[in-house]
Scaffold this motif. Structure first.
Motif, PDB file in Angstrom:
ATOM      1  N   GLU A   1      48.621  11.809  56.974  1.00  6.55           N
ATOM      2  CA  GLU A   1      47.809  10.598  56.985  1.00  6.55           C
ATOM      3  C   GLU A   1      46.303  10.815  56.443  1.00  6.55           C
ATOM      4  O   GLU A   1      46.213  10.092  55.485  1.00  6.55           O
ATOM      5  N   ALA A   2      45.900  11.978  56.382  1.00  3.92           N
ATOM      6  CA  ALA A   2      44.651  12.389  55.485  1.00  3.92           C
ATOM      7  C   ALA A   2      45.055  12.273  54.241  1.00  3.92           C
ATOM      8  O   ALA A   2      43.871  12.208  53.255  1.00  3.92           O
ATOM      9  N   TYR A   3      46.262  12.515  53.586  1.00  8.11           N
ATOM     10  CA  TYR A   3      46.476  12.811  52.147  1.00  8.11           C
ATOM     11  C   TYR A   3      47.253  11.244  51.455  1.00  8.11           C
ATOM     12  O   TYR A   3      47.425  11.328  50.476  1.00  8.11           O
ATOM     13  N   TYR A   4      46.861  10.209  52.219  1.00  8.79           N
ATOM     14  CA  TYR A   4      47.346   8.990  51.772  1.00  8.79           C
ATOM     15  C   TYR A   4      46.920   8.570  50.209  1.00  8.79           C
ATOM     16  O   TYR A   4      47.808   8.296  49.436  1.00  8.79           O
ATOM     17  N   GLU A   5      45.574   8.966  49.720  1.00 10.70           N
ATOM     18  CA  GLU A   5      45.266   8.573  48.569  1.00 10.70           C
ATOM     19  C   GLU A   5      45.747   9.598  47.598  1.00 10.70           C
ATOM     20  O   GLU A   5      45.879   9.283  46.476  1.00 10.70           O
ATOM     21  N   HIS A   6      45.907  10.691  47.961  1.00 11.20           N
ATOM     22  CA  HIS A   6      46.760  11.676  47.017  1.00 11.20           C
ATOM     23  C   HIS A   6      48.211  11.109  46.960  1.00 11.20           C
ATOM     24  O   HIS A   6      48.556  11.156  45.597  1.00 11.20           O
ATOM     25  N   LEU A   7      48.943  10.414  47.619  1.00  6.88           N
ATOM     26  CA  LEU A   7      50.041   9.865  47.444  1.00  6.88           C
ATOM     27  C   LEU A   7      49.987   8.786  46.280  1.00  6.88           C
ATOM     28  O   LEU A   7      50.693   8.748  45.344  1.00  6.88           O
ATOM     29  N   ARG A   8      48.987   8.025  46.535  1.00  6.74           N
ATOM     30  CA  ARG A   8      48.759   6.994  45.584  1.00  6.74           C
ATOM     31  C   ARG A   8      48.458   7.422  44.109  1.00  6.74           C
ATOM     32  O   ARG A   8      48.852   6.837  43.265  1.00  6.74           O
ATOM     33  N   SER A   9      47.625   8.315  44.200  1.00  6.16           N
ATOM     34  CA  SER A   9      47.258   9.045  42.778  1.00  6.16           C
ATOM     35  C   SER A   9      48.526   9.593  42.076  1.00  6.16           C
ATOM     36  O   SER A   9      48.663   9.771  40.910  1.00  6.16           O
ATOM     37  N   ALA A  10      49.534  10.395  42.810  1.00 12.44           N
ATOM     38  CA  ALA A  10      50.550  10.704  42.219  1.00 12.44           C
ATOM     39  C   ALA A  10      51.555   9.595  41.607  1.00 12.44           C
ATOM     40  O   ALA A  10      52.178   9.594  40.509  1.00 12.44           O
ATOM     41  N   VAL A  11      51.668   8.522  42.346  1.00 14.19           N
ATOM     42  CA  VAL A  11      52.505   7.472  41.762  1.00 14.19           C
ATOM     43  C   VAL A  11      51.700   6.928  40.524  1.00 14.19           C
ATOM     44  O   VAL A  11      52.299   6.541  39.313  1.00 14.19           O
ATOM     45  N   ASN A  12      50.295   6.715  40.678  1.00 18.35           N
ATOM     46  CA  ASN A  12      49.608   6.293  39.493  1.00 18.35           C
ATOM     47  C   ASN A  12      49.833   7.223  38.258  1.00 18.35           C
ATOM     48  O   ASN A  12      49.715   6.627  37.180  1.00 18.35           O
ATOM     49  N   LYS A  13      49.783   8.354  38.488  1.00 16.87           N
ATOM     50  CA  LYS A  13      50.012   9.553  37.513  1.00 16.87           C
ATOM     51  C   LYS A  13      51.133   9.385  36.823  1.00 16.87           C
ATOM     52  O   LYS A  13      51.281   9.550  35.642  1.00 16.87           O
ATOM     53  N   VAL A  14      52.385   9.014  37.685  1.00 15.93           N
ATOM     54  CA  VAL A  14      53.667   8.754  37.182  1.00 15.93           C
ATOM     55  C   VAL A  14      53.988   7.656  36.328  1.00 15.93           C
ATOM     56  O   VAL A  14      54.616   7.614  35.108  1.00 15.93           O
ATOM     57  N   ARG A  15      53.438   6.551  36.822  1.00 16.98           N
ATOM     58  CA  ARG A  15      53.530   4.989  35.996  1.00 16.98           C
ATOM     59  C   ARG A  15      52.599   5.232  34.864  1.00 16.98           C
ATOM     60  O   ARG A  15      53.351   4.558  33.875  1.00 16.98           O
ATOM     61  N   ARG A  16      51.829   6.094  34.166  1.00 18.04           N
ATOM     62  CA  ARG A  16      51.362   6.351  32.782  1.00 18.04           C
ATOM     63  C   ARG A  16      52.354   7.313  32.036  1.00 18.04           C
ATOM     64  O   ARG A  16      52.168   7.314  30.866  1.00 18.04           O
ATOM     65  N   TYR A  17      53.504   7.833  32.743  1.00 18.09           N
ATOM     66  CA  TYR A  17      54.320   8.671  31.591  1.00 18.09           C
ATOM     67  C   TYR A  17      54.925   7.802  30.905  1.00 18.09           C
ATOM     68  O   TYR A  17      55.479   6.788  31.005  1.00 18.09           O
ATOM     69  N   THR A  18      54.984   8.162  29.337  1.00 22.25           N
ATOM     70  CA  THR A  18      55.811   7.363  28.490  1.00 22.25           C
ATOM     71  C   THR A  18      57.409   7.481  28.900  1.00 22.25           C
ATOM     72  O   THR A  18      57.622   8.608  29.101  1.00 22.25           O
ATOM     73  N   GLY A  19      57.784   6.629  28.792  1.00 18.58           N
ATOM     74  CA  GLY A  19      59.271   6.698  29.269  1.00 18.58           C
ATOM     75  C   GLY A  19      59.432   6.191  30.750  1.00 18.58           C
ATOM     76  O   GLY A  19      60.627   5.966  31.035  1.00 18.58           O
ATOM     77  N   CYS A  20      58.466   6.142  31.453  1.00 17.41           N
ATOM     78  CA  CYS A  20      58.724   5.665  32.984  1.00 17.41           C
ATOM     79  C   CYS A  20      58.951   4.085  32.908  1.00 17.41           C
ATOM     80  O   CYS A  20      58.099   3.475  32.193  1.00 17.41           O
ATOM     81  N   LEU A  21      60.017   3.729  33.314  1.00 17.51           N
ATOM     82  CA  LEU A  21      60.311   2.158  33.589  1.00 17.51           C
ATOM     83  C   LEU A  21      59.833   1.551  34.817  1.00 17.51           C
ATOM     84  O   LEU A  21      59.182   0.475  34.634  1.00 17.51           O
ATOM     85  N   LYS A  22      59.955   2.468  35.791  1.00 19.69           N
ATOM     86  CA  LYS A  22      59.303   2.022  37.163  1.00 19.69           C
ATOM     87  C   LYS A  22      59.602   3.099  38.164  1.00 19.69           C
ATOM     88  O   LYS A  22      60.274   3.984  38.251  1.00 19.69           O
ATOM     89  N   VAL A  23      58.650   3.070  39.275  1.00 18.16           N
ATOM     90  CA  VAL A  23      58.513   4.056  40.262  1.00 18.16           C
ATOM     91  C   VAL A  23      59.353   3.623  41.410  1.00 18.16           C
ATOM     92  O   VAL A  23      59.158   2.342  41.559  1.00 18.16           O
ATOM     93  N   VAL A  24      60.328   4.131  41.741  1.00 18.44           N
ATOM     94  CA  VAL A  24      61.091   3.691  43.063  1.00 18.44           C
ATOM     95  C   VAL A  24      60.880   4.191  44.387  1.00 18.44           C
ATOM     96  O   VAL A  24      61.273   3.511  45.415  1.00 18.44           O
ATOM     97  N   TRP A  25      60.144   5.335  44.346  1.00 18.56           N
ATOM     98  CA  TRP A  25      59.835   5.849  45.578  1.00 18.56           C
ATOM     99  C   TRP A  25      59.078   7.030  45.608  1.00 18.56           C
ATOM    100  O   TRP A  25      58.938   7.628  44.583  1.00 18.56           O
ATOM    101  N   ALA A  26      58.124   7.100  46.623  1.00 18.27           N
ATOM    102  CA  ALA A  26      57.083   8.248  46.513  1.00 18.27           C
ATOM    103  C   ALA A  26      56.962   8.660  48.247  1.00 18.27           C
ATOM    104  O   ALA A  26      56.873   7.725  49.178  1.00 18.27           O
ATOM    105  N   ASP A  27      56.710   9.915  48.491  1.00 18.39           N
ATOM    106  CA  ASP A  27      56.598  10.206  49.907  1.00 18.39           C
ATOM    107  C   ASP A  27      56.279  11.733  49.865  1.00 18.39           C
ATOM    108  O   ASP A  27      55.855  12.364  48.827  1.00 18.39           O
ATOM    109  N   PHE A  28      55.949  12.393  51.119  1.00 18.71           N
ATOM    110  CA  PHE A  28      55.816  13.890  50.886  1.00 18.71           C
ATOM    111  C   PHE A  28      57.109  14.436  51.147  1.00 18.71           C
ATOM    112  O   PHE A  28      57.956  14.092  51.924  1.00 18.71           O
TER     113      PHE A  28
END
Length: 94
Positions: free
Chosen positions: A28-55
């Motif tokens: 629970e204390a790392y929730y913002e890290h999860l969102r940060s990882a998603v936003n990082k991947v969303r910026r990858y060239t070639g990423c069409l969409k994020v389908v899942w994220a978790d620990f």
């Protein structure tokens, strides 16, 4: 990995990011890290969409959680699902 501008970030599938209340007490204390990882991947060239994220259960330790993000990436003929792992200490929260 190449990235694109914030204005052209890939979409996130509905339900791809668990709600904070769905996380275990140890993550629970790392929730913002999860969102940060998603936003990082969303910026990858070639990423069409994020389908899942978790620990990750297999890559994490109690002291050092690891976030994984599954995303669809452009392939030569069809999209391929890829997974990127991020140790918590490699994620910037700013």
């Amino acid at each position: 990995m190449e990235t694109r501008s914030t204005a052209k970030m890939a979409p996130v599938e509905k339900g791809a990011i668990p709600e904070r209340t769905q996380l275990g007490e140890s993550h629970e204390a790392y929730y913002e890290h999860l969102r940060s990882a998603v936003n990082k991947v969303r910026r990858y060239t070639g990423c069409l969409k994020v389908v899942w994220a978790d620990f990750s259960v297999s890559h994490s330790t109690r002291e050092k959680p690891v976030v994984y993000v599954r995303y669809e990436a452009a392939g030569e003929q069809q999209a391929k699902t890829r997974t990127k792992y991020f140790p918590i200490d490699e994620l910037d929260l700013h």
